[in-house]
Design a protein around this motif. Structure first.
Motif, PDB file in Angstrom:
ATOM      1  N   LEU A  27      23.337  17.514 -10.195  1.00 29.94           N
ATOM      2  CA  LEU A  27      24.061  17.563 -11.469  1.00 29.94           C
ATOM      3  C   LEU A  27      25.381  16.818 -11.376  1.00 29.94           C
ATOM      4  O   LEU A  27      25.834  16.219 -12.350  1.00 29.94           O
ATOM      5  N   ALA A  28      25.988  16.829 -10.190  1.00 30.59           N
ATOM      6  CA  ALA A  28      27.271  16.145 -10.034  1.00 30.59           C
ATOM      7  C   ALA A  28      27.132  14.637 -10.180  1.00 30.59           C
ATOM      8  O   ALA A  28      28.125  13.941 -10.405  1.00 30.59           O
ATOM      9  N   ARG A  29      25.919  14.083 -10.052  1.00 34.08           N
ATOM     10  CA  ARG A  29      25.723  12.639 -10.132  1.00 34.08           C
ATOM     11  C   ARG A  29      25.317  12.170 -11.523  1.00 34.08           C
ATOM     12  O   ARG A  29      25.173  10.972 -11.754  1.00 34.08           O
ATOM     13  N   LEU A  30      25.132  13.105 -12.451  1.00 34.65           N
ATOM     14  CA  LEU A  30      24.770  12.703 -13.804  1.00 34.65           C
ATOM     15  C   LEU A  30      25.971  12.071 -14.510  1.00 34.65           C
ATOM     16  O   LEU A  30      27.125  12.421 -14.238  1.00 34.65           O
ATOM     17  N   PRO A  31      25.744  11.146 -15.439  1.00 35.70           N
ATOM     18  CA  PRO A  31      26.859  10.500 -16.143  1.00 35.70           C
ATOM     19  C   PRO A  31      27.719  11.514 -16.900  1.00 35.70           C
ATOM     20  O   PRO A  31      27.197  12.451 -17.514  1.00 35.70           O
ATOM     21  N   HIS A  32      29.025  11.331 -16.830  1.00 37.50           N
ATOM     22  CA  HIS A  32      29.987  12.126 -17.606  1.00 37.50           C
ATOM     23  C   HIS A  32      29.797  13.619 -17.355  1.00 37.50           C
ATOM     24  O   HIS A  32      29.781  14.431 -18.268  1.00 37.50           O
ATOM     25  N   VAL A  33      29.667  13.985 -16.106  1.00 35.12           N
ATOM     26  CA  VAL A  33      29.346  15.382 -15.812  1.00 35.12           C
ATOM     27  C   VAL A  33      30.398  16.342 -16.362  1.00 35.12           C
ATOM     28  O   VAL A  33      30.082  17.428 -16.820  1.00 35.12           O
ATOM     29  N   ALA A  34      31.670  15.918 -16.361  1.00 37.16           N
ATOM     30  CA  ALA A  34      32.719  16.837 -16.802  1.00 37.16           C
ATOM     31  C   ALA A  34      32.580  17.194 -18.276  1.00 37.16           C
ATOM     32  O   ALA A  34      32.787  18.331 -18.676  1.00 37.16           O
ATOM     33  N   ALA A  43      31.591  26.022  -9.027  1.00 35.84           N
ATOM     34  CA  ALA A  43      30.148  26.217  -8.839  1.00 35.84           C
ATOM     35  C   ALA A  43      29.587  25.040  -8.049  1.00 35.84           C
ATOM     36  O   ALA A  43      28.679  24.336  -8.487  1.00 35.84           O
ATOM     37  N   SER A  44      30.144  24.818  -6.859  1.00 36.01           N
ATOM     38  CA  SER A  44      29.813  23.623  -6.090  1.00 36.01           C
ATOM     39  C   SER A  44      28.352  23.611  -5.657  1.00 36.01           C
ATOM     40  O   SER A  44      27.726  22.554  -5.571  1.00 36.01           O
ATOM     41  N   ARG A  45      27.801  24.776  -5.373  1.00 34.77           N
ATOM     42  CA  ARG A  45      26.405  24.839  -4.936  1.00 34.77           C
ATOM     43  C   ARG A  45      25.467  24.423  -6.070  1.00 34.77           C
ATOM     44  O   ARG A  45      24.514  23.673  -5.854  1.00 34.77           O
ATOM     45  N   VAL A  46      25.753  24.895  -7.297  1.00 29.69           N
ATOM     46  CA  VAL A  46      24.934  24.551  -8.458  1.00 29.69           C
ATOM     47  C   VAL A  46      24.953  23.045  -8.690  1.00 29.69           C
ATOM     48  O   VAL A  46      23.923  22.426  -8.981  1.00 29.69           O
ATOM     49  N   LEU A  47      26.116  22.431  -8.549  1.00 28.91           N
ATOM     50  CA  LEU A  47      26.250  21.004  -8.821  1.00 28.91           C
ATOM     51  C   LEU A  47      25.614  20.134  -7.746  1.00 28.91           C
ATOM     52  O   LEU A  47      25.217  18.999  -8.009  1.00 28.91           O
ATOM     53  N   SER A 310      28.367  34.372 -12.002  1.00 24.59           N
ATOM     54  CA  SER A 310      29.817  34.484 -12.205  1.00 24.59           C
ATOM     55  C   SER A 310      30.290  33.669 -13.396  1.00 24.59           C
ATOM     56  O   SER A 310      31.314  33.975 -14.004  1.00 24.59           O
ATOM     57  N   LEU A 311      29.539  32.595 -13.729  1.00 20.36           N
ATOM     58  CA  LEU A 311      29.935  31.775 -14.882  1.00 20.36           C
ATOM     59  C   LEU A 311      29.724  32.538 -16.175  1.00 20.36           C
ATOM     60  O   LEU A 311      30.539  32.479 -17.095  1.00 20.36           O
ATOM     61  N   GLY A 312      28.603  33.242 -16.239  1.00 21.00           N
ATOM     62  CA  GLY A 312      28.335  34.060 -17.416  1.00 21.00           C
ATOM     63  C   GLY A 312      28.224  33.257 -18.687  1.00 21.00           C
ATOM     64  O   GLY A 312      28.209  32.041 -18.700  1.00 21.00           O
TER      65      GLY A 312
END
Length: 678
Positions: A27-34, A43-47, A310-312
């Motif tokens: 997910l971190a490599r997708l365009p415009h992730v922010a 949530a570093s593991r999710v990304l 935790s994000l909920g």
């Protein structure tokens, strides 16, 4: 659009532009992730985990909620591809998410998708003026004129690119620059994906926007659009701008959208989908529909599941009606049209409404949500109260607002929803007679507890509480007197009353004192009834406003006639709220004229008494009421009779100065002077 087949065709084309060209990425490599995937960096593991993109991940619009069968297929695809996670992105909140929950997906709030609705717009500029105000419209038009002087405008079909190679190259180059500027380096609109897209089944519906220098011909804007499956709207997919070009300083992004609205209306389209993004920014572009979105993520990784938990997400919406409502209202189902709340029928074949498909305009049912109108009204109300010295105001949302067919309609709805035959309704004469009128017609008992004091603005709180009313109606400023009630007594009553305390604030904008908006949070049994007929000058639009706790609004919705707030009325209200300058100026003018008239009336020997007023009228008692009425009839001057509530009294509206002067001149009529001398 939003059909699974169309989404898959777009996704297949755009995925071919990623490396590797398969639907499993971090997910971190997708365009415009922010901006597109607002998952906190914590949530570093999710990304970081390889994630199967369920559908629509690279698209600028939402994904339909999947059913159990599709989720099963996604699970099999993830296992085959070695993906640790599955992402189903941008599902509209309010769509059926049961299958996602049952499959163990976690919900992450994902912003909004934004739409500019052009339905029934005779003129795009007039529609935008009602949405964004005259000043913002002038800015949009100024930007487009500046761009038009320097740049061309082309709206091409996919087939046109065969003979315009430079245009295709510019689209790819500008998007590569765009990707580098945003730090991702991944450009899904590269040469391979573009060729695949233009060869797909979607090609007949692809449109491309280009803006080029009038001198030199260099392309500085390239955008990609998709016409909806029904041909009634446009989906904005992407727009890339050469940022180092001189014209970019003129905000090409904004002016291109403005030009696109005109093109869409010329083509008889009903909407332009602006994609996802900041609500405030899109609102300034004219968007009037904002659909909240959620990502749904399944993860086979325990640490990632903990991060997702935790994000909920926002808690489920409580649609239960107020405990004060009648038992039959509490048990009644939500009316059918309201079950579609938050589910706009864009690009959908509607075979459900039994309307005439051959006629447009008002052949469609009105919007049942009106979130933007409600938001704007709340903003204005809060601004007015703060300007008048109000303390901290509660944060209200569209869920606290109900539009009705005028303020009187709100009175009837409150009686229907909260009182049964035999219950007591308390009024405070002299006051607006509709409260008692409708209560008696509904076989309710009316306990009249008269106002006290020389200004008729004091409550007998003890007597009102002893009556054990289900509803208390207060009018503040009072009609027909014009005076304001004691805030301390009103709040004392709200604290002691067993049922709802309803304050009719039809004239509050003409007062120098704040409203009771600030008390709503502390007093959940308090209800404010407003109207746009008086201070906003929209009597013909028939728009009332009820402000209350969410559960009270939910009860009222169960007894309200569906679609009672008509489309023309909504358009009229939107136009008035968009430009409040003249409205606020009129309130000041009314107050000036009211004080001028009050001084003249108090000085006149023909008037025995003038009651204090903070409304747009004055209650007066002539010394010779019969002669006054005769002279008014002779001069074709009409005032409101109030003798049945205050002996001999007349209620005089504050109009424009010339009309007011006609009435004041009547007081110096020889017949009136002789009457006072006798």
């Amino acid at each position: 659009m939003r059909s699974r087949r169309d989404i898959q065709a777009l996704l297949d084309a755009l995925l071919s532009g990623l490396e590797p060209p398969r639907p499993v990425v971090e997910l971190a490599r997708l365009p415009h992730v922010a901006g597109v995937y607002p998952i906190p960096p914590a949530a570093s593991r999710v990304l970081a985990l390889p994630t199967l993109l369920g559908a629509g991940a690279l698209l600028n619009f939402s994904t339909p909620a999947p059913d159990a069968a599709l989720l099963g297929a996604l699970g099999e695809a993830a296992a085959a591809a070695g993906a640790a996670q599955i992402l189903v992105p941008h599902v509209r909140r309010g769509e059926d998410s049961r299958a996602l929950r049952e499959a163990g997906y976690a919900r992450v709030p994902a912003g909004h998708e934004c739409v500019v609705r052009l339905m029934d717009a005779g003129d795009v500029d007039e529609l935008l003026r009602a949405r964004i105000g005259a000043r913002q419209l002038r800015d949009l038009r100024r930007r487009e004129r500046a761009c038009e002087a320097e740049l061309t405008w082309e709206l091409l079909r996919a087939g046109d690119l065969r003979d315009r190679r430079a245009h295709a190259e510019a689209l790819v180059a500008l998007h590569e620059e765009h990707a580098r500027r945003h730090g991702s380096g991944h450009n899904p609109y590269n040469r391979a994906s573009l060729e695949r897209l233009l060869a797909s089944e979607l090609a007949p519906r692809i449109r491309l926007v280009f803006r080029a220098e009038r001198r030199g011909g260099e392309i500085v804007v390239a955008g990609l659009l998709l016409v909806s499956a029904l041909g009634d709207g446009i989906y904005y997919l992407t727009q890339a701008i050469r940022r180092d070009h001189e014209a970019a300083r003129k905000n090409l992004y904004v002016s291109t959208f403005y030009r696109l609205y005109h093109e869409a209306r010329r083509l008889r389209m009903d909407w332009v989908h602006l994609g996802r993004g900041g609500v405030d920014r899109k609102r300034r572009l004219g968007a009037d529909l904002f659909l909240p979105l959620d990502h749904w993520i399944w993860s086979g990784d325990e640490a990632a599941r903990r991060e997702l938990a935790s994000l909920g997400g926002p808690p489920p919406v409580d649609d239960e009606p107020s405990r004060h409502a009648r038992p039959t209202v509490r048990s009644a189902p939500i009316p059918g049209p309201l079950r579609e709340r938050g589910r706009p029928r864009l690009d959908e074949i509607d075979l459900s409404s039994n309307t005439n498909a051959w006629l447009g305009g008002c052949a469609r049912y009105p919007d049942v949500d009106q979130p933007e109108l409600k938001r704007r009204y709340l903003e204005i109300t809060a601004e007015v109260d703060r300007a008048r010295g109000a303390a901290e105001l509660p944060r209200l949302s569209a869920e606290n607002v109900l539009f009705t067919s005028g303020g009187v309609d709100a009175v009837l709805l409150l009686l229907l929803a909260f009182a049964e035959p035999g219950d007591v309704v308390c009024t405070t004469p002299p006051t607006f007679e509709a409260y008692a009128h409708w209560a008696r017609l509904l076989r309710l008992e009316v306990a009249a507890v008269p106002l006290r004091g020389p200004a008729l603005n004091e409550l007998d709180v003890a007597a009102m509480v002893r009556a054990r009313p289900k509803l208390v109606f207060l009018c503040d400023p009072n009609n027909p007197v014009g005076s304001r009630l004691s805030p301390e007594q009103v709040l004392e009553l709200a604290a002691a009353a067993p049922g709802l305390v309803i304050i009719d604030e039809a004239y509050v904008e003409f007062s120098e004192r704040p409203s009771y908006l600030g008390a709503l949070a502390a007093r959940p049994n308090l209800v404010l009834v407003r109207t746009l007929s008086k201070a906003f000058g929209l009597a013909g639009a028939r728009c009332g406003v009820t402000l209350a706790e969410r559960s009270i609004v939910r009860a009222l919705e169960r007894v309200q006639v569906p679609f009672g707030f008509s489309s023309p009325a909504q358009a009229a209200v939107a136009a008035r709220l968009a430009d409040m300058g003249p409205v606020v100026d009129s309130w000041r003018a009314v107050r000036r004229e009211r004080e001028r008239m009050r001084a003249a009336l108090e000085a006149s020997p023909a008037i025995a008494r003038v009651y204090p007023s903070e409304a747009n009228f004055l209650l007066v008692q002539p010394r010779d009421p019969a002669r006054m009425r005769a002279l008014l009839a002779r001069e074709d001057l009409r005032v409101a009779e109030a003798g049945h509530v205050v002996p001999g009294a007349l209620r005089i509206s504050v109009a424009r100065p010339e009309a007011n002067q006609r009435f004041l001149d009547l007081l110096s009529d020889p017949a009136m002077i002789r009457a006072q001398e006798l």
